[in-house]
Design a protein around this motif. Structure first.
Motif, PDB file in Angstrom:
ATOM      1  N   ALA A  12      -6.105   3.027   1.112  1.00  0.00           N
ATOM      2  CA  ALA A  12      -5.675   2.023   2.078  1.00  0.00           C
ATOM      3  C   ALA A  12      -5.111   0.818   1.339  1.00  0.00           C
ATOM      4  O   ALA A  12      -5.804   0.212   0.517  1.00  0.00           O
ATOM      5  CB  ALA A  12      -6.838   1.599   2.971  1.00  0.00           C
ATOM      6  N   SER A  13      -3.863   0.491   1.616  1.00  0.00           N
ATOM      7  CA  SER A  13      -3.266  -0.734   1.084  1.00  0.00           C
ATOM      8  C   SER A  13      -3.745  -1.880   1.967  1.00  0.00           C
ATOM      9  O   SER A  13      -3.199  -2.142   3.040  1.00  0.00           O
ATOM     10  CB  SER A  13      -1.736  -0.632   1.105  1.00  0.00           C
ATOM     11  N   TYR A  14      -4.783  -2.559   1.496  1.00  0.00           N
ATOM     12  CA  TYR A  14      -5.507  -3.510   2.342  1.00  0.00           C
ATOM     13  C   TYR A  14      -6.259  -4.488   1.455  1.00  0.00           C
ATOM     14  O   TYR A  14      -7.024  -4.077   0.578  1.00  0.00           O
ATOM     15  CB  TYR A  14      -6.479  -2.732   3.234  1.00  0.00           C
ATOM     16  N   SER A  15      -6.039  -5.784   1.684  1.00  0.00           N
ATOM     17  CA  SER A  15      -6.675  -6.813   0.851  1.00  0.00           C
ATOM     18  C   SER A  15      -7.724  -7.619   1.603  1.00  0.00           C
ATOM     19  O   SER A  15      -8.173  -8.654   1.115  1.00  0.00           O
ATOM     20  CB  SER A  15      -5.603  -7.767   0.298  1.00  0.00           C
ATOM     21  N   GLY A  16      -8.111  -7.153   2.788  1.00  0.00           N
ATOM     22  CA  GLY A  16      -9.036  -7.918   3.609  1.00  0.00           C
ATOM     23  C   GLY A  16     -10.497  -7.625   3.324  1.00  0.00           C
ATOM     24  O   GLY A  16     -10.860  -7.044   2.296  1.00  0.00           O
ATOM     25  N   PHE A  17     -11.349  -8.030   4.268  1.00  0.00           N
ATOM     26  CA  PHE A  17     -12.793  -7.831   4.153  1.00  0.00           C
ATOM     27  C   PHE A  17     -13.071  -6.328   4.138  1.00  0.00           C
ATOM     28  O   PHE A  17     -12.693  -5.610   5.054  1.00  0.00           O
ATOM     29  CB  PHE A  17     -13.497  -8.488   5.339  1.00  0.00           C
ATOM     30  N   PRO A  18     -13.739  -5.813   3.107  1.00  0.00           N
ATOM     31  CA  PRO A  18     -13.895  -4.358   2.965  1.00  0.00           C
ATOM     32  C   PRO A  18     -14.964  -3.779   3.887  1.00  0.00           C
ATOM     33  O   PRO A  18     -15.988  -4.402   4.156  1.00  0.00           O
ATOM     34  CB  PRO A  18     -14.299  -4.204   1.496  1.00  0.00           C
ATOM     35  N   SER A  19     -14.709  -2.581   4.364  1.00  0.00           N
ATOM     36  CA  SER A  19     -15.698  -1.817   5.132  1.00  0.00           C
ATOM     37  C   SER A  19     -15.269  -0.357   5.146  1.00  0.00           C
ATOM     38  O   SER A  19     -14.138  -0.021   4.797  1.00  0.00           O
ATOM     39  CB  SER A  19     -15.824  -2.344   6.569  1.00  0.00           C
ATOM     40  N   MET A  20     -16.158   0.500   5.510  1.00  0.00           N
ATOM     41  CA  MET A  20     -15.962   1.942   5.662  1.00  0.00           C
ATOM     42  C   MET A  20     -15.703   2.651   4.331  1.00  0.00           C
ATOM     43  O   MET A  20     -16.552   3.390   3.859  1.00  0.00           O
ATOM     44  CB  MET A  20     -14.857   2.258   6.682  1.00  0.00           C
ATOM     45  N   LEU A  21     -14.545   2.449   3.720  1.00  0.00           N
ATOM     46  CA  LEU A  21     -14.229   3.183   2.490  1.00  0.00           C
ATOM     47  C   LEU A  21     -15.234   2.882   1.395  1.00  0.00           C
ATOM     48  O   LEU A  21     -15.716   3.786   0.703  1.00  0.00           O
ATOM     49  CB  LEU A  21     -12.825   2.832   1.990  1.00  0.00           C
ATOM     50  N   ASN A  22     -15.546   1.593   1.226  1.00  0.00           N
ATOM     51  CA  ASN A  22     -16.495   1.207   0.185  1.00  0.00           C
ATOM     52  C   ASN A  22     -17.914   1.646   0.542  1.00  0.00           C
ATOM     53  O   ASN A  22     -18.711   1.994  -0.332  1.00  0.00           O
ATOM     54  CB  ASN A  22     -16.449  -0.307  -0.041  1.00  0.00           C
ATOM     55  N   GLU A  23     -18.231   1.657   1.833  1.00  0.00           N
ATOM     56  CA  GLU A  23     -19.559   2.093   2.264  1.00  0.00           C
ATOM     57  C   GLU A  23     -19.723   3.605   2.106  1.00  0.00           C
ATOM     58  O   GLU A  23     -20.782   4.092   1.709  1.00  0.00           O
ATOM     59  CB  GLU A  23     -19.786   1.694   3.725  1.00  0.00           C
TER      60      GLU A  23
END
Length: 405
Positions: free
Chosen positions: A336-347
């Motif tokens: 995911a090209s995404y720089s915001g608050f992390p969730s789901m992938l990291n979890e």
């Protein structure tokens, strides 16, 4: 929590049962509330730019879905998401909701107001005062920040000022805030200057949707899905806010790599532009949009899922993407090209966040995953699927919601 079962009103202009093409979280959660013994009422509109509902004759029509009493409010129809008629339809819904004869409904103990429309929180406030009930404000999209960040609207615009006032009013007068995004609390407390009761109850997964994936149209796979390639897939809208320029440029730079192929499934305002821009590249394919029940059939034939959003401050508060749910259920790794608050992938530890609009880092990540063995890819993807099933089913989310009643 007491043993007395409460009456719940769940109000959202855009709530929709699966019978009419797409089931929204409101109905899945309401169904679970009913199973818990709560009398649950959904109040919604028959007007949406995404779905076609029956032509109801009366202003107020009752239907029952899976034990959920559903009251449809007949409102002005519109087509485009950015049309003036959409906002007129919002106002029409709010006025008819306000004047609705509610004596036929059980007196509410809890009223859940789910945006959009943002205006509904005003009705929620009046219901709270009238019935002395608990008011929960569910935020599925942070307005007006979403508009000012992703469009040309300025904070000084009168409409934006009105929406900002309503947003602050809702945050201050709700008893509890629920965000589908994980970091709404920081935003709401910044807006109000108050310490607030705010919880994250994200988008959920209905396992029945994936029970029997539908076959693709005849000849679809042969025409659009290449064999013996490492397929990087994106499924969804192809428009400005989807920020696909990064992966398009990455695909161009990897055109010399005969092993990697980029597959884009969907439609949108920029589809024609991207097709024209990439027509000379043999490693890029644009495939037509398919029905929701066919998405998993396509994803099963791909190797690496991809999603992207613009690099906006809005995402500092996080997001909860239905697309990621589809991706994780497919059992494939996700970038995911995404720089915001992390969730789901990291979890779930099932993929990787790439800084938004960072083409160099994205290219490096794609090359890394393309070099992994099938077994390694399956292990990563399976972690995501198992995490999703353990944490995001609607029966689990309904239990979290119950703690707020």
């Amino acid at each position: 929590m007491t043993s007395i079962k409460k009456n719940i009103w769940y109000i959202s202009k855009y709530a929709s049962p699966i019978k009419y093409g797409f089931g929204t979280r409101h109905f899945y959660l309401a169904k679970e509330f009913c199973r818990m013994g709560y009398k649950t009422i959904v109040i919604c509109s028959d007007s949406s730019h995404l779905l076609n509902f029956p032509q109801f004759k009366s202003t107020y029509t009752k239907e029952v879905f899976d034990g959920v009493d559903t009251w449809w409010i007949k409102t002005i129809k519109y087509v485009g998401a950015k049309s003036i008629r959409r906002m007129i339809s919002w106002i029409d819904f709010e006025l008819k909701l306000f004047f609705m004869d509610k004596r036929k409904l059980p007196r509410p103990d809890v009223v859940i107001v789910s945006s959009l429309s943002l205006f509904t929180i005003i009705n929620g406030y009046f219901l709270k005062k009238k019935y002395k009930c608990k008011l929960i404000f569910e935020v599925r999209d942070i307005w007006p920040l979403s508009i000012t960040e992703a469009s040309n609207f300025k904070a000084s615009n009168p409409l934006i000022k009105l929406l900002a006032w309503i947003e602050k009013f809702g945050y201050k007068n709700a008893d509890v805030l629920v965000g589908t995004m994980p970091n709404l609390k920081e935003h709401a407390e910044k807006i109000t200057g108050n310490s607030l009761q705010c919880f994250c109850i994200p988008q959920g997964v209905d396992m029945n949707l994936y029970a029997s994936p539908a076959p693709l149209p005849k000849g679809y796979a042969e025409q659009y899905i290449p064999r013996d390639k490492f397929i990087v897939a994106y499924a969804g809208s192809i428009g400005r806010t989807n920020s696909l320029e990064t992966i398009i440029e990455c695909a161009k730079q990897l055109s010399h790599n005969d092993n990697i192929h980029f597959l884009f499934i969907g439609s949108g305002d920029l589809l024609s532009f991207f097709k024209s821009e990439t027509e000379s590249y043999n490693n890029i394919t644009f495939a037509p949009k398919v029905k929701r029940g066919q998405v998993q059939t396509i994803l099963a034939q791909c190797d690496l899922m991809y999603d992207s959003v613009m690099d906006l401050k809005l995402y500092h508060y996080g997001l909860s993407r239905n697309k990621w749910i589809d991706y994780l259920y497919s059992g494939k790794p996700l970038l995911a090209s995404y720089s915001g608050f992390p969730s789901m992938l990291n979890e779930a530890k099932c993929g990787q966040f790439i800084p938004a609009e960072d083409q160099k880092s994205l290219k490096k990540a794609i090359l890394y995953y393309s070099a992994l063995s099938t077994e390694e890819l399956n292990d990563i993807g399976l972690r995501g699927k198992q995490w999703l099933i353990s944490n995001r089913t609607f029966d689990k989310l309904a239990l979290d919601y119950r703690e707020l009643f």
